[in-house]
Each structure stands twice: as C-alpha cells, then as structure tokens.
Design a protein around this motif. Structure first.
Motif, PDB file in Angstrom:
ATOM      1  N   TRP A  25       0.714  -1.228  -0.023  1.00  0.00           N
ATOM      2  CA  TRP A  25       0.122  -0.088   0.103  1.00  0.00           C
ATOM      3  C   TRP A  25       0.695   1.383  -0.152  1.00  0.00           C
ATOM      4  CZ3 TRP A  25      -0.538   4.149   3.202  1.00  0.00           C
ATOM      5  CH2 TRP A  25      -1.734   5.083   3.022  1.00  0.00           C
ATOM      6  N   ARG A  28       2.561   1.710  -3.243  1.00  0.00           N
ATOM      7  CA  ARG A  28       1.665   2.118  -4.497  1.00  0.00           C
ATOM      8  C   ARG A  28       1.276   3.686  -4.127  1.00  0.00           C
ATOM      9  NH1 ARG A  28      -4.267  -0.638  -4.175  1.00  0.00           N
ATOM     10  NH2 ARG A  28      -4.493   0.704  -2.202  1.00  0.00           N
ATOM     11  N   GLN A  29       0.917   3.994  -2.756  1.00  0.00           N
ATOM     12  CA  GLN A  29       0.883   5.555  -2.790  1.00  0.00           C
ATOM     13  C   GLN A  29       2.004   6.422  -3.155  1.00  0.00           C
ATOM     14  OE1 GLN A  29      -2.278   5.686  -2.049  1.00  0.00           O
ATOM     15  NE2 GLN A  29      -1.986   7.140  -0.379  1.00  0.00           N
ATOM     16  N   THR A  31       4.083   5.865  -5.533  1.00  0.00           N
ATOM     17  CA  THR A  31       4.231   5.917  -6.930  1.00  0.00           C
ATOM     18  C   THR A  31       3.021   6.284  -7.474  1.00  0.00           C
ATOM     19  OG1 THR A  31       3.480   3.496  -7.099  1.00  0.00           O
ATOM     20  CG2 THR A  31       6.074   4.104  -6.822  1.00  0.00           C
ATOM     21  N   ASP A  32       2.075   6.695  -7.022  1.00  0.00           N
ATOM     22  CA  ASP A  32       0.542   7.117  -7.608  1.00  0.00           C
ATOM     23  C   ASP A  32       0.587   8.391  -8.071  1.00  0.00           C
ATOM     24  OD1 ASP A  32      -2.055   7.919  -7.784  1.00  0.00           O
ATOM     25  OD2 ASP A  32      -2.776   6.255  -6.886  1.00  0.00           O
ATOM     26  N   TYR A  34      -1.660  10.711  -8.857  1.00  0.00           N
ATOM     27  CA  TYR A  34      -2.648  11.448  -8.031  1.00  0.00           C
ATOM     28  C   TYR A  34      -2.473  11.562  -6.765  1.00  0.00           C
ATOM     29  CZ  TYR A  34      -5.962  10.558 -12.092  1.00  0.00           C
ATOM     30  OH  TYR A  34      -6.817  10.526 -13.160  1.00  0.00           O
ATOM     31  N   VAL A  35      -1.647  10.656  -5.941  1.00  0.00           N
ATOM     32  CA  VAL A  35      -1.025  10.919  -4.652  1.00  0.00           C
ATOM     33  C   VAL A  35       0.050  12.255  -4.900  1.00  0.00           C
ATOM     34  CG1 VAL A  35       0.217  10.059  -2.739  1.00  0.00           C
ATOM     35  CG2 VAL A  35      -1.636   8.698  -3.896  1.00  0.00           C
ATOM     36  N   ARG A  36       0.777  12.103  -5.904  1.00  0.00           N
ATOM     37  CA  ARG A  36       1.847  13.248  -5.874  1.00  0.00           C
ATOM     38  C   ARG A  36       1.392  14.568  -6.534  1.00  0.00           C
ATOM     39  NH1 ARG A  36       4.671   8.792  -9.072  1.00  0.00           N
ATOM     40  NH2 ARG A  36       4.220   9.943 -10.986  1.00  0.00           N
ATOM     41  N   ARG A  46      -6.155  12.070  -2.328  1.00  0.00           N
ATOM     42  CA  ARG A  46      -6.204  12.009  -3.851  1.00  0.00           C
ATOM     43  C   ARG A  46      -7.664  11.765  -4.264  1.00  0.00           C
ATOM     44  NH1 ARG A  46      -7.121   7.224  -6.279  1.00  0.00           N
ATOM     45  NH2 ARG A  46      -5.461   7.228  -8.017  1.00  0.00           N
ATOM     46  N   ARG A 204      -8.923   4.010  -8.937  1.00  0.00           N
ATOM     47  CA  ARG A 204      -8.020   2.972  -9.475  1.00  0.00           C
ATOM     48  C   ARG A 204      -8.627   1.791 -10.200  1.00  0.00           C
ATOM     49  NH1 ARG A 204      -5.501   4.090  -4.011  1.00  0.00           N
ATOM     50  NH2 ARG A 204      -3.547   4.948  -4.374  1.00  0.00           N
TER      51      ARG A 204
END
Length: 219
Positions: A25, A28-29, A31-32, A34-36, A46, A204
């Motif tokens: 998790w 994934r956060q 590298t996401d 939308y998180v960035r 996000r 996602r």
C-alpha cells in the motif's frame, strides 16, 4: 485552490514492522500520480480528483449554495467544493476528528444521529442543494460482506439525503460493485429525475468502487 499539502513523496527507508500488504500500500501510494499531484497541489487526499472529475462530467457544483459532505474526513471533497463553488455554505460531518477548513462548518458526529439533520440544516441556513458521500464501511476482507455493509451505508446516506435536499438537488455516493444494488437504484429513480453510474479516472482501475450520481430531486 489549496496552497499547501501534508506529507511528502520520499520512499520510506525501513520496512521493519510493516506487513506485506501495508508495504504494498505504501509503495503504491508513493508511486501513484494522483497522490503526487494531491501533495503538490495541497489537496488533503487523492480523492479530491474523483470529485473534480465527477463535477466536470455532471456539473454537480454549478450554482450550488448549500453542500453537505457525509463522512468528510480528511476533507478533500470539501476543499474541492470551496475551490469550485466559493459562494457555497458547506457542512462536513464525520465520526472522525477533522482539521478545520476555511468557511466550512465541521460536525464531529454520526449522520444517523437523530439530531444530525436539524443541526446540518441550521448550519447551512436551509435545505441542501448537494449531498456528497465518499463513505465506505470498514472492510473485513470478505468481498460479499464488505459490499453488503457498504451498501447499507449508502442506503442510509440516500435516505438522509432525501430528508435534507431541496427540490432539484443532487446526491452522489460511492458504491462497491456487487449484487445488492438494483433496489437502491430503483428507489433513487423514484426520487430523482436522473440516476447514473460513473467511475472517474482517478478511481484506481483495480478498485471495485463506482459512484451513483442522482440529480433533480423531486422533493
């Protein structure tokens, strides 16, 4: 538009003490995209992009004056409402404590509390034009159980929306794909002029979540 974000995008150095699922998790956060973007632009989560994409498609925030966000913490949907409908009164309600937001009334309580509807209408100064719900029940890891629990929450949110919406208002809620949906959709179609499903791009691909968008409340 928010001006500051919380957290950062640096990879955590140590994995000691974390389970394999929590490590996945976190990775994934980190590298996401939308998180960035959320971190860079100052959105609290996000999920902000999901509401923006739904608004782009359905015009949810055009001209709204009173908005309720059910299960609002950490507040990213309230941020979007404030950015896109600066004239709107906003009430955020959640069982969890939530950091304050400018010009947003935060109620730390259960929306199913018998006093919730009256307190929200008083805070808004009238019935709502839009009721938002990005809530999901706490997951137990069993798909069927998780779906049924979330659907029960959505049904409760829909009943609550029908109690506080003004004629012509809208209701948006997160669903999990599964079986117990037709009865809810049938009820919404009796109450609203338009009922549609959408999966915004920010959701996602591997997630089973979709959103129901009901517009034109008949009152």
């Amino acid at each position: 538009m928010p001006t500051s974000g919380r957290g950062n995008g640096r990879r955590l150095v140590s994995r000691r003490g974390r389970t394999a699922s929590s490590t996945r998790w976190l990775e994934r956060q980190l590298t996401d995209p939308y998180v960035r973007r959320a971190l860079a632009e100052g959105w609290r989560a996000r999920a902000a992009f999901k509401l923006m994409e739904l608004d782009d498609r359905f015009g949810l925030l055009k001209g709204v004056r009173r908005v309720v966000d059910l299960g609002a913490a950490p507040g990213s949907w309230c941020q979007v409402v404030r950015a896109r409908a600066p004239q709107a009164s906003i009430v955020a309600i959640d069982l969890l404590e939530m950091d304050p937001l400018p010009d947003t009334r935060v109620l730390t309580m259960d929306f199913l509390d018998p006093e919730a509807a009256a307190r929200i209408e008083e805070a808004l100064g009238g019935p709502a034009d839009l009721v938002l719900s990005d809530m999901a029940a706490n997951m137990v890891g069993h798909a069927r159980t998780d779906h049924l629990r979330t659907m029960a929450l959505v049904e409760a949110a829909a009943a609550f929306a029908a109690e506080i919406l003004a004629p012509g208002g809208s209701f948006v809620a997160k669903l999990l794909a599964g079986g117990a949906e037709p009865a809810l959709v049938a009820d919404l179609k009796r109450q609203f002029a338009s009922v549609r499903h959408a999966k915004p791009p920010a959701s996602r691909k591997e997630s089973s979540e979709t959103y129901v968008v009901a517009q034109g409340f008949r009152g």
